[in-house]
Design a protein around this motif. Sequence first.
Motif, PDB file in Angstrom:
ATOM      1  N   LEU A  29       0.904  -1.267   0.066  1.00  0.00           N
ATOM      2  CA  LEU A  29       0.275   0.292   0.144  1.00  0.00           C
ATOM      3  C   LEU A  29       1.264   1.070   0.150  1.00  0.00           C
ATOM      4  O   LEU A  29       0.327   2.276  -0.789  1.00  0.00           O
ATOM      5  N   LEU A  30       1.803   1.340   0.691  1.00  0.00           N
ATOM      6  CA  LEU A  30       2.376   2.237   0.582  1.00  0.00           C
ATOM      7  C   LEU A  30       3.463   2.933  -0.416  1.00  0.00           C
ATOM      8  O   LEU A  30       3.741   3.475  -1.154  1.00  0.00           O
ATOM      9  N   GLY A  31       3.772   1.456  -1.206  1.00  0.00           N
ATOM     10  CA  GLY A  31       4.226   1.401  -2.694  1.00  0.00           C
ATOM     11  C   GLY A  31       2.669   2.012  -3.799  1.00  0.00           C
ATOM     12  O   GLY A  31       3.955   2.442  -4.364  1.00  0.00           O
ATOM     13  N   LEU A  32       2.310   1.339  -3.369  1.00  0.00           N
ATOM     14  CA  LEU A  32       0.486   2.141  -4.431  1.00  0.00           C
ATOM     15  C   LEU A  32       0.756   3.805  -4.520  1.00  0.00           C
ATOM     16  O   LEU A  32       0.461   4.229  -5.249  1.00  0.00           O
ATOM     17  N   PHE A  33       0.480   3.845  -2.583  1.00  0.00           N
ATOM     18  CA  PHE A  33       0.886   5.410  -2.856  1.00  0.00           C
ATOM     19  C   PHE A  33       1.762   6.446  -3.523  1.00  0.00           C
ATOM     20  O   PHE A  33       1.385   7.713  -3.856  1.00  0.00           O
ATOM     21  N   LEU A  34       2.309   5.877  -2.903  1.00  0.00           N
ATOM     22  CA  LEU A  34       4.480   6.175  -3.615  1.00  0.00           C
ATOM     23  C   LEU A  34       3.878   6.567  -5.516  1.00  0.00           C
ATOM     24  O   LEU A  34       4.243   7.909  -6.093  1.00  0.00           O
ATOM     25  N   GLY A  35       3.660   5.489  -6.005  1.00  0.00           N
ATOM     26  CA  GLY A  35       3.648   5.243  -7.429  1.00  0.00           C
ATOM     27  C   GLY A  35       2.253   6.347  -7.784  1.00  0.00           C
ATOM     28  O   GLY A  35       2.702   7.084  -8.690  1.00  0.00           O
ATOM     29  N   ILE A  36       1.719   6.395  -6.836  1.00  0.00           N
ATOM     30  CA  ILE A  36       0.156   7.779  -7.335  1.00  0.00           C
ATOM     31  C   ILE A  36       0.842   8.990  -7.315  1.00  0.00           C
ATOM     32  O   ILE A  36       0.568   9.504  -7.989  1.00  0.00           O
ATOM     33  N   ASN A  37       1.844   8.798  -6.275  1.00  0.00           N
ATOM     34  CA  ASN A  37       1.678  10.542  -5.746  1.00  0.00           C
ATOM     35  C   ASN A  37       3.068  10.917  -6.805  1.00  0.00           C
ATOM     36  O   ASN A  37       2.782  12.332  -7.323  1.00  0.00           O
ATOM     37  N   MET A  38       3.692  10.135  -7.149  1.00  0.00           N
ATOM     38  CA  MET A  38       4.664  10.190  -7.982  1.00  0.00           C
ATOM     39  C   MET A  38       4.386  10.972  -9.839  1.00  0.00           C
ATOM     40  O   MET A  38       4.869  11.735 -10.902  1.00  0.00           O
ATOM     41  N   ILE A  39       3.140  10.124 -10.341  1.00  0.00           N
ATOM     42  CA  ILE A  39       2.528   9.704 -11.471  1.00  0.00           C
ATOM     43  C   ILE A  39       1.870  10.914 -11.241  1.00  0.00           C
ATOM     44  O   ILE A  39       2.287  12.130 -12.608  1.00  0.00           O
ATOM     45  N   MET A  40       1.234  11.875 -10.482  1.00  0.00           N
ATOM     46  CA  MET A  40       0.156  12.944 -10.320  1.00  0.00           C
ATOM     47  C   MET A  40       1.315  13.601 -10.454  1.00  0.00           C
ATOM     48  O   MET A  40       0.541  15.263 -11.538  1.00  0.00           O
ATOM     49  N   LEU A  41       2.422  14.337  -9.515  1.00  0.00           N
ATOM     50  CA  LEU A  41       3.808  15.027  -9.667  1.00  0.00           C
ATOM     51  C   LEU A  41       3.953  15.099 -11.052  1.00  0.00           C
ATOM     52  O   LEU A  41       4.401  16.180 -11.775  1.00  0.00           O
TER      53      LEU A  41
END
Length: 69
Positions: free
Chosen positions: A39-51
């Motif tokens: 879940l931490l990896g998923l959130f980090l991935g989503i955040n990087m895509i959004m940025l």
Amino acid sequence: MALIMRPLPHWQFVLFSGVTALAFAIIILAFWAETAHWLLGLFLGINMIMLGVAMAKVSLPHKESAGPV
């Protein structure tokens, strides 16, 4: 950062990216004991895509106005 970029077009994407990062941080802190590593990896991935999308949207109008290099 979004408030500094306010005069630029599409600065709202940077603001949205920051808001999602804050929301993810609150979720992680609230459920830290139960939070799985995936879940931490998923959130980090989503955040990087959004940025990345936010930065691309902000930079595209400047590419067109700069002319050929």
